[in-house]
Design an enzyme around this catalytic site. Structure first.
Site, PDB file in Angstrom:
ATOM      1  N   SER A 143       0.956  -1.142   0.103  1.00 44.00           N
ATOM      2  CA  SER A 143      -0.125  -0.014  -0.002  1.00 44.00           C
ATOM      3  C   SER A 143       0.815   1.264  -0.124  1.00 44.00           C
ATOM      4  O   SER A 143       1.916   1.084   0.369  1.00 44.00           O
ATOM      5  CB  SER A 143      -0.989  -0.030   1.244  1.00 44.00           C
ATOM      6  OG  SER A 143      -1.533   1.239   1.341  1.00 44.00           O
ATOM      7  N   TYR A 157      -1.326  -0.809  10.525  1.00 47.97           N
ATOM      8  CA  TYR A 157      -1.462  -1.140   9.066  1.00 47.97           C
ATOM      9  C   TYR A 157      -0.300  -0.297   8.124  1.00 47.97           C
ATOM     10  O   TYR A 157       0.397  -1.102   7.517  1.00 47.97           O
ATOM     11  CB  TYR A 157      -2.857  -0.392   8.510  1.00 47.97           C
ATOM     12  CG  TYR A 157      -2.986  -0.432   6.830  1.00 47.97           C
ATOM     13  CD1 TYR A 157      -3.333  -1.940   6.805  1.00 47.97           C
ATOM     14  CD2 TYR A 157      -2.970   0.421   6.053  1.00 47.97           C
ATOM     15  CE1 TYR A 157      -3.644  -1.896   5.262  1.00 47.97           C
ATOM     16  CE2 TYR A 157      -3.231   0.103   4.537  1.00 47.97           C
ATOM     17  CZ  TYR A 157      -3.557  -1.031   4.170  1.00 47.97           C
ATOM     18  OH  TYR A 157      -3.723  -1.381   2.839  1.00 47.97           O
ATOM     19  N   ALA A 158       0.219   0.772   8.614  1.00 45.98           N
ATOM     20  CA  ALA A 158       1.189   1.590   7.835  1.00 45.98           C
ATOM     21  C   ALA A 158       2.410   0.863   8.368  1.00 45.98           C
ATOM     22  O   ALA A 158       3.538   0.567   7.310  1.00 45.98           O
ATOM     23  CB  ALA A 158       1.394   2.907   8.478  1.00 45.98           C
ATOM     24  N   LYS A 161       2.329  -3.053   6.422  1.00 49.05           N
ATOM     25  CA  LYS A 161       2.644  -2.818   4.845  1.00 49.05           C
ATOM     26  C   LYS A 161       4.072  -2.218   4.622  1.00 49.05           C
ATOM     27  O   LYS A 161       4.701  -2.927   3.739  1.00 49.05           O
ATOM     28  CB  LYS A 161       1.686  -1.624   4.276  1.00 49.05           C
ATOM     29  CG  LYS A 161       0.360  -2.223   4.264  1.00 49.05           C
ATOM     30  CD  LYS A 161       0.127  -3.465   3.366  1.00 49.05           C
ATOM     31  CE  LYS A 161      -1.319  -3.942   3.199  1.00 49.05           C
ATOM     32  NZ  LYS A 161      -1.414  -5.249   2.444  1.00 49.05           N
TER      33      LYS A 161
END
Length: 252
Positions: A143, A157-158, A161
């Site tokens: 992402s 999430y960051a 990824k």
């Protein structure tokens, strides 16, 4: 450029909708035997129906290493060795951005499990057969959040990824001597599934317009744009490309 996967087996995770479905359909349209995996059984059946006889659906929780090992063993027994692995399963699992002090351990670990550990488990399972045949393609779907920040503000999430991008580069060097390439596609914001639709609506008209203005092409992309990048990385034409991250985001 004529990209074909006749005689190849492609395993695609996260194939129930969005990017994963588009990727599974693209492989099927180009002659591959596709094994489409997800935990969402009904939506996965829809993917298989759209892809046709070339696609076999399989319900699989990629966060469970033993289940992944068993699934890959069965796939290899029934379909032959996996030639192409696309680690597309992931997401925010319904979570929303919150201050760091409010994040529970279980919430942090759940996002890492599906976005990073799952990609590791699948690659670990398919690597032996790829090594034996001295050929393979692994494409991870990360992402833009892994290269910068998450629009959602979700720390895990960051981080997951970004970790997946690091895994891509590391495995490219480990598996390269066996003729296996490992690459990464980093999508920008695409309205591709229920989660991104909710995010889009939450932006409101002003936020939507602001997002569009940050994109060089001044428009959103589609799941097919992501699938096209995967087709290239998985193709024979990309045989001397490995450890790379391709941002498919309309230009930043």
């Amino acid at each position: 450029m004529n990209i074909t996967f006749e005689g190849r087996t492609a395993l695609v995770t996260g194939a129930a909708h969005g990017f994963g479905r588009a990727i599974a359909l693209a492989f099927a349209a180009r002659g591959a035997s596709v094994v489409a995996c997800d935990i969402l059984q009904a939506e996965l059946a829809d993917t298989a129906r759209l892809a046709g006889e070339a696609c076999t659906p399989r319900v699989l929780d990629i966060t469970q290493r033993d289940a992944v090992q068993a699934a890959v063993a069965e796939i290899e027994a029934n379909h032959g060795p996996v030639d192409v692995l696309v680690n597309c399963a992931g997401g925010v699992l319904g979570q929303v951005g919150r201050p760091i002090e409010e994040i529970a351990e279980a919430d942090w670990n759940a996002i890492f499990a599906v976005n990073l550990s799952g990609a590791f488990y699948l690659t670990q399972a398919v690597a032996p057969a790829m090594k034996r045949r001295q050929w393979g393609r692994v494409v991870n779907i990360s992402s833009g959040a892994g290269l910068g920040i998450s629009l959602t503000g979700i720390q895990a999430y960051a981080s997951a990824k970004a970790g997946q991008i690091g895994l891509t580069r590391q495995l490219a060097h480990e598996l390269g001597p066996f003729g296996i390439t490992v690459n990464n596609v980093a999508p920008g914001f695409v309205r591709s599934n229920p989660t991104t639709e909710r995010q889009w609506e939450a932006m409101g008209e002003e936020g939507q317009a602001k997002l569009i203005q940050t994109i060089a092409l001044k428009r959103l992309g589609s799941p097919d744009d992501i699938a096209n990048a995967v087709m290239f990385f998985a193709s024979e034409q990309a045989g001397w490309i490995s450890g790379q991250v391709l941002s498919v985001d309309g230009g930043k």
